[in-house]
Design a protein around this motif. Structure first.
Motif, PDB file in Angstrom:
ATOM      1  N   GLY A 315      17.522 -20.357   4.798  1.00 44.17           N
ATOM      2  CA  GLY A 315      17.480 -20.363   6.261  1.00 44.17           C
ATOM      3  C   GLY A 315      18.118 -19.155   6.901  1.00 44.17           C
ATOM      4  N   ASN A 316      18.359 -18.114   6.107  1.00 46.97           N
ATOM      5  CA  ASN A 316      19.038 -16.932   6.638  1.00 46.97           C
ATOM      6  C   ASN A 316      18.515 -15.696   5.920  1.00 46.97           C
ATOM      7  OD1 ASN A 316      20.768 -15.362   8.031  1.00 46.97           O
ATOM      8  ND2 ASN A 316      22.624 -16.047   6.967  1.00 46.97           N
ATOM      9  N   ILE A 317      17.329 -15.294   6.285  1.00 50.68           N
ATOM     10  CA  ILE A 317      16.631 -14.245   5.536  1.00 50.68           C
ATOM     11  C   ILE A 317      17.420 -12.923   5.513  1.00 50.68           C
ATOM     12  CG2 ILE A 317      15.210 -13.522   7.522  1.00 50.68           C
ATOM     13  CD1 ILE A 317      12.879 -13.136   5.534  1.00 50.68           C
ATOM     14  N   ASP A 318      17.542 -12.348   4.319  1.00 44.92           N
ATOM     15  CA  ASP A 318      18.227 -11.067   4.138  1.00 44.92           C
ATOM     16  C   ASP A 318      17.147  -9.996   3.946  1.00 44.92           C
ATOM     17  OD1 ASP A 318      19.584  -8.844   3.377  1.00 44.92           O
ATOM     18  OD2 ASP A 318      20.583  -9.761   1.637  1.00 44.92           O
ATOM     19  N   LYS A 319      16.790  -9.379   5.080  1.00 42.20           N
ATOM     20  CA  LYS A 319      15.664  -8.437   5.036  1.00 42.20           C
ATOM     21  C   LYS A 319      16.008  -7.163   4.254  1.00 42.20           C
ATOM     22  CE  LYS A 319      14.104 -10.144   9.488  1.00 42.20           C
ATOM     23  NZ  LYS A 319      13.746  -9.866  10.876  1.00 42.20           N
ATOM     24  N   SER A 320      17.316  -6.936   4.057  1.00 41.55           N
ATOM     25  CA  SER A 320      17.701  -5.705   3.359  1.00 41.55           C
ATOM     26  C   SER A 320      17.571  -5.861   1.836  1.00 41.55           C
ATOM     27  CB  SER A 320      19.140  -5.332   3.711  1.00 41.55           C
ATOM     28  OG  SER A 320      20.012  -6.308   3.152  1.00 41.55           O
ATOM     29  N   ALA A 321      17.206  -7.055   1.386  1.00 39.74           N
ATOM     30  CA  ALA A 321      17.130  -7.276  -0.068  1.00 39.74           C
ATOM     31  C   ALA A 321      16.021  -6.443  -0.717  1.00 39.74           C
ATOM     32  CB  ALA A 321      16.916  -8.764  -0.354  1.00 39.74           C
ATOM     33  N   ILE A 322      14.975  -6.151   0.049  1.00 37.42           N
ATOM     34  CA  ILE A 322      13.893  -5.323  -0.524  1.00 37.42           C
ATOM     35  C   ILE A 322      13.610  -4.125   0.385  1.00 37.42           C
ATOM     36  CG2 ILE A 322      12.737  -7.271  -1.657  1.00 37.42           C
ATOM     37  CD1 ILE A 322      10.544  -6.878   0.651  1.00 37.42           C
ATOM     38  N   ARG A 323      12.913  -3.163  -0.182  1.00 33.48           N
ATOM     39  CA  ARG A 323      12.439  -2.015   0.599  1.00 33.48           C
ATOM     40  C   ARG A 323      10.931  -1.871   0.362  1.00 33.48           C
ATOM     41  NH1 ARG A 323      16.744  -1.286  -1.759  1.00 33.48           N
ATOM     42  NH2 ARG A 323      15.726  -0.551  -3.641  1.00 33.48           N
ATOM     43  N   ILE A 324      10.272  -1.378   1.400  1.00 33.46           N
ATOM     44  CA  ILE A 324       8.838  -1.110   1.267  1.00 33.46           C
ATOM     45  C   ILE A 324       8.706   0.372   0.923  1.00 33.46           C
ATOM     46  CG2 ILE A 324       6.581  -1.212   2.435  1.00 33.46           C
ATOM     47  CD1 ILE A 324       7.887  -3.963   2.576  1.00 33.46           C
ATOM     48  N   LYS A 325       8.054   0.666  -0.187  1.00 28.54           N
ATOM     49  CA  LYS A 325       7.902   2.078  -0.583  1.00 28.54           C
ATOM     50  C   LYS A 325       7.027   2.800   0.426  1.00 28.54           C
ATOM     51  CE  LYS A 325       7.845   0.766  -5.399  1.00 28.54           C
ATOM     52  NZ  LYS A 325       6.953   0.653  -6.544  1.00 28.54           N
ATOM     53  N   LYS A 326       7.345   4.036   0.660  1.00 28.55           N
ATOM     54  CA  LYS A 326       6.619   4.821   1.682  1.00 28.55           C
ATOM     55  C   LYS A 326       5.373   5.483   1.082  1.00 28.55           C
ATOM     56  CE  LYS A 326       9.211   5.421   5.659  1.00 28.55           C
ATOM     57  NZ  LYS A 326       9.344   4.004   5.796  1.00 28.55           N
ATOM     58  N   ASP A 327       4.362   5.622   1.938  1.00 24.43           N
ATOM     59  CA  ASP A 327       3.179   6.427   1.601  1.00 24.43           C
ATOM     60  C   ASP A 327       2.498   6.052   0.289  1.00 24.43           C
ATOM     61  OD1 ASP A 327       3.697   7.882   3.920  1.00 24.43           O
ATOM     62  OD2 ASP A 327       5.128   9.156   2.848  1.00 24.43           O
ATOM     63  N   LEU A 328       2.423   4.764   0.050  1.00 25.82           N
ATOM     64  CA  LEU A 328       1.791   4.312  -1.181  1.00 25.82           C
ATOM     65  C   LEU A 328       0.548   3.497  -0.833  1.00 25.82           C
ATOM     66  CD1 LEU A 328       2.801   4.482  -4.181  1.00 25.82           C
ATOM     67  CD2 LEU A 328       3.437   2.079  -3.927  1.00 25.82           C
ATOM     68  N   HIS A 329      -0.460   3.570  -1.654  1.00 18.67           N
ATOM     69  CA  HIS A 329      -1.665   2.754  -1.462  1.00 18.67           C
ATOM     70  C   HIS A 329      -1.930   1.981  -2.749  1.00 18.67           C
ATOM     71  CE1 HIS A 329      -2.971   4.651   2.338  1.00 18.67           C
ATOM     72  NE2 HIS A 329      -2.206   5.622   1.873  1.00 18.67           N
ATOM     73  N   SER A 330      -2.338   0.737  -2.583  1.00 14.39           N
ATOM     74  CA  SER A 330      -2.632  -0.061  -3.772  1.00 14.39           C
ATOM     75  C   SER A 330      -4.041  -0.619  -3.689  1.00 14.39           C
ATOM     76  CB  SER A 330      -1.633  -1.209  -3.902  1.00 14.39           C
ATOM     77  OG  SER A 330      -1.785  -2.085  -2.813  1.00 14.39           O
ATOM     78  N   CYS A 331      -4.622  -0.794  -4.862  1.00 14.76           N
ATOM     79  CA  CYS A 331      -5.971  -1.364  -4.965  1.00 14.76           C
ATOM     80  C   CYS A 331      -5.950  -2.413  -6.073  1.00 14.76           C
ATOM     81  CB  CYS A 331      -6.958  -0.243  -5.300  1.00 14.76           C
ATOM     82  SG  CYS A 331      -8.642  -0.821  -5.579  1.00 14.76           S
ATOM     83  N   CYS A 332      -6.461  -3.590  -5.773  1.00 16.49           N
ATOM     84  CA  CYS A 332      -6.477  -4.666  -6.763  1.00 16.49           C
ATOM     85  C   CYS A 332      -7.919  -5.155  -6.931  1.00 16.49           C
ATOM     86  CB  CYS A 332      -5.585  -5.818  -6.290  1.00 16.49           C
ATOM     87  SG  CYS A 332      -5.761  -7.316  -7.275  1.00 16.49           S
ATOM     88  N   VAL A 333      -8.417  -5.120  -8.145  1.00 14.74           N
ATOM     89  CA  VAL A 333      -9.778  -5.601  -8.419  1.00 14.74           C
ATOM     90  C   VAL A 333      -9.678  -6.822  -9.338  1.00 14.74           C
ATOM     91  CG1 VAL A 333     -12.056  -5.031  -9.356  1.00 14.74           C
ATOM     92  CG2 VAL A 333     -10.716  -3.264  -8.179  1.00 14.74           C
ATOM     93  N   VAL A 334     -10.379  -7.880  -8.961  1.00 10.46           N
ATOM     94  CA  VAL A 334     -10.378  -9.104  -9.767  1.00 10.46           C
ATOM     95  C   VAL A 334     -11.528  -9.048 -10.772  1.00 10.46           C
ATOM     96  CG1 VAL A 334     -10.766 -11.605  -9.690  1.00 10.46           C
ATOM     97  CG2 VAL A 334      -9.278 -10.506  -7.989  1.00 10.46           C
ATOM     98  N   LEU A 335     -11.202  -9.312 -12.018  1.00  4.28           N
ATOM     99  CA  LEU A 335     -12.238  -9.423 -13.058  1.00  4.28           C
ATOM    100  C   LEU A 335     -12.516 -10.909 -13.263  1.00  4.28           C
ATOM    101  CD1 LEU A 335     -10.528  -6.710 -13.703  1.00  4.28           C
ATOM    102  CD2 LEU A 335     -11.923  -6.704 -15.742  1.00  4.28           C
ATOM    103  N   ALA A 336     -13.768 -11.265 -13.061  1.00  6.94           N
ATOM    104  CA  ALA A 336     -14.120 -12.688 -13.074  1.00  6.94           C
ATOM    105  C   ALA A 336     -15.087 -12.985 -14.220  1.00  6.94           C
ATOM    106  CB  ALA A 336     -14.751 -13.054 -11.729  1.00  6.94           C
ATOM    107  N   SER A 337     -15.495 -14.237 -14.293  1.00  2.00           N
ATOM    108  CA  SER A 337     -16.523 -14.661 -15.249  1.00  2.00           C
ATOM    109  C   SER A 337     -17.848 -14.732 -14.499  1.00  2.00           C
ATOM    110  CB  SER A 337     -16.218 -16.063 -15.784  1.00  2.00           C
ATOM    111  OG  SER A 337     -14.991 -16.081 -16.455  1.00  2.00           O
ATOM    112  N   LYS A 338     -18.892 -14.149 -15.078  1.00  5.02           N
ATOM    113  CA  LYS A 338     -20.201 -14.154 -14.414  1.00  5.02           C
ATOM    114  C   LYS A 338     -20.606 -15.593 -14.084  1.00  5.02           C
ATOM    115  CE  LYS A 338     -24.531 -13.165 -16.022  1.00  5.02           C
ATOM    116  NZ  LYS A 338     -25.147 -12.664 -17.220  1.00  5.02           N
ATOM    117  N   GLY A 339     -21.040 -15.824 -12.862  1.00  8.25           N
ATOM    118  CA  GLY A 339     -21.421 -17.177 -12.457  1.00  8.25           C
ATOM    119  C   GLY A 339     -20.411 -17.798 -11.499  1.00  8.25           C
ATOM    120  N   TYR A 340     -19.141 -17.333 -11.565  1.00  8.65           N
ATOM    121  CA  TYR A 340     -18.125 -17.774 -10.606  1.00  8.65           C
ATOM    122  C   TYR A 340     -18.599 -17.389  -9.212  1.00  8.65           C
ATOM    123  CZ  TYR A 340     -13.747 -17.556  -7.957  1.00  8.65           C
ATOM    124  OH  TYR A 340     -12.780 -17.723  -6.995  1.00  8.65           O
ATOM    125  N   PRO A 341     -18.446 -18.181  -8.174  1.00  6.95           N
ATOM    126  CA  PRO A 341     -17.669 -19.408  -8.082  1.00  6.95           C
ATOM    127  C   PRO A 341     -18.493 -20.688  -8.297  1.00  6.95           C
ATOM    128  CG  PRO A 341     -18.327 -18.728  -5.887  1.00  6.95           C
ATOM    129  CD  PRO A 341     -18.934 -17.744  -6.834  1.00  6.95           C
TER     130      PRO A 341
END
Ligand code: AMP
Ligand code: GLY
Length: 422
Positions: A315-341
């Motif tokens: 109930g008392n969030i400590d926002k300083s516990a993490i940092r957001i890295k600057k100038d970074l880009h991320s890409c996430c691709v999901v590998l699935a099973s053919k026929g899903y969903p």
């Protein structure tokens, strides 16, 4: 501290990685976890919905924090059950999780508190005639949503009355069991979608970088909705001005009114947004981390993630516990099973994981299983691969190069993840 993580998907694998690397984590357990998490979290041999035994385990082993990944235990009230034994959870109570677990709850909540969202009507299966008449009188496209949980598949965007009526009949006939016996018929919103994840302590929140999911199964956003086929972060759609609107028009009122109504929201609040001409509308709330958004978003953070979640759960969030890295880009691709969903085969050996790069590349498992030392496909979404770089183009290019190194029968993935962000 000692942490128990509930869930087994790519999202949980990523959460496990962040938690296990946190300074304040002494020991991490997972239930049930997946083969990718072996080595960073100790799996428990309990059933995921055996809340009595989970409580006993937490008490006996002095678990300091339980982190819940998927929505089903939230809908069952896992947090209410554990809280009775004073076990701290980073996740919402059953009442607060209604923001996700009942579309009608979420829609009435937003209507009442003037949080921007599409116009809608709630209709029960007894009133099928009302549904048919409403569809006849409406313009298209129109959106039909099952009220309850349907693994991300209970939403149909219908382009004409025929499709809309068919969707309603399917739902009322039990396609999503009880979840579809009440539906929301909703105005179609134009625009670009984005996902916001906020770490909430009931009062206050910390925004994580924004991201964009790809919910449809095929390239160019065609085909049925899935749990999510890929994501990237940050997006181009959200700028500082829009972010301010999201905070003022959505996040702050949501947290304030949930608290005022006696159901404060603790956990990760996921807001699915539609952004159009500088305005924002809420498409959905989820009461948990998104999958695959989490994999793309957490690639940006460093620091003590476990401390952040523990402080929010307290109930008392400590926002300083993490940092957001600057100038970074991320890409996430999901590998699935053919026929899903819809339907797919499983049990195929996954090869090539040892060839994946180890710098700026993160591989998470979801639908996998280990059998006689072999890693086999065991679900619709099998793996998610995250790459980071100083531009989205570079992260995306690297991702698709790495994916080529992984092989299994019926491997399927979208080829256009993150193109919208470039
Ligand atoms: P939901 O589970 O509510 O997020 O819906 C799944 C997907 O359906 C969303 O990500 C959107 O792509 C689409 N969708 C849902 N509601 C609407 C709406 N009112 N207008 C346009 N698209 C929508
Ligand atoms: N990626 C959408 C979700 O987690 O619901």
């Amino acid at each position: 501290m000692k942490i128990l993580l509930i869930g087994s998907g790519g999202r949980e694998h990523c959460l496990a990685e962040k938690l296990s690397k946190s300074k304040s984590t002494e020991k991490l357990y997972c239930l049930p976890g997946n083969p990718g998490m072996l080595g960073i979290a100790e799996p428990l041999g309990l059933r995921i919905n055996d809340y009595k035994r989970i409580t006993e385990f937490c008490l006996t082993n002095q678990i300091d924090l339980v982190v819940v990944g998927p929505e089903a235990p939230l809908a069952d009230g896992i947090v209410d059950i554990l809280s009775e034994s004073n076990i701290k959870c980073f996740a919402p109570t059953k009442a607060a999780a209604q923001l996700e677990c009942s579309k009608t709850f979420a829609k009435y909540f937003m209507r009442k508190h003037k949080i921007p969202t599409a116009k809608f009507r709630k209709i029960c299966s007894e009133n099928i005639d009302e549904a048919m008449e409403y569809i006849e009188s409406h313009s298209f496209p129109i959106v039909i949503k099952a009220d309850g949980l349907a693994a991300g598949k209970g939403v149909i965007v219908a382009n004409n009355a025929y499709e809309a009526k068919a969707a309603v009949i399917d739902m009322f006939k039990g396609k999503f069991k009880e979840a579809g016996k009440i539906i929301v018929v909703e105005e179609f919103l134009e625009g670009e979608e984005a996902s916001i994840l906020a770490i909430c302590d009931g009062n206050d929140f910390l925004l994580l970088p924004h991201s964009q999911d790809h919910k449809r199964i095929y390239d160019n956003d065609e085909g049925p909705n899935t749990g999510g086929m890929g994501a990237y972060s940050p997006t181009k759609i959200i700028n500082d001005e829009i972010l301010k609107k999201v905070e003022e028009q959505v996040l702050k009122p949501t947290l304030n009114y949930m608290r005022e109504e006696g159901t404060p929201f603790v956990g990760c609040l996921y807001v699915g947004l539609m952004i159009h001409n500088g305005g924002v509308n809420v498409v959905e709330y989820n009461a948990r981390f998104g999958d695959p958004e989490t994999q793309a978003v957490l690639a940006h953070i460093e620091g003590d993630f476990a401390k952040l979640l523990y402080s929010a759960a307290s109930g008392n969030i400590d926002k300083s516990a993490i940092r957001i890295k600057k100038d970074l880009h991320s890409c996430c691709v999901v590998l699935a099973s053919k026929g899903y969903p819809i339907s797919f085969e499983k049990g195929f050996e996954i090869k090539g994981l040892e060839n994946i790069g180890n710098e700026d590349v993160f591989l998470y498992q979801s639908g996998t299983t280990l059998e006689n030392g072999k890693l086999l496909t065991d679900g619709g979404r099998v793996l998610s691969l995250v790459t980071v770089a100083d531009s989205l183009e570079a992260a995306r290019k690297r991702n698709y190069e790495e994916i080529e190194k992984i092989s299994y029968l019926n491997k399927y993935y979208r080829k256009d993840i993150a193109l919208k962000g470039i």
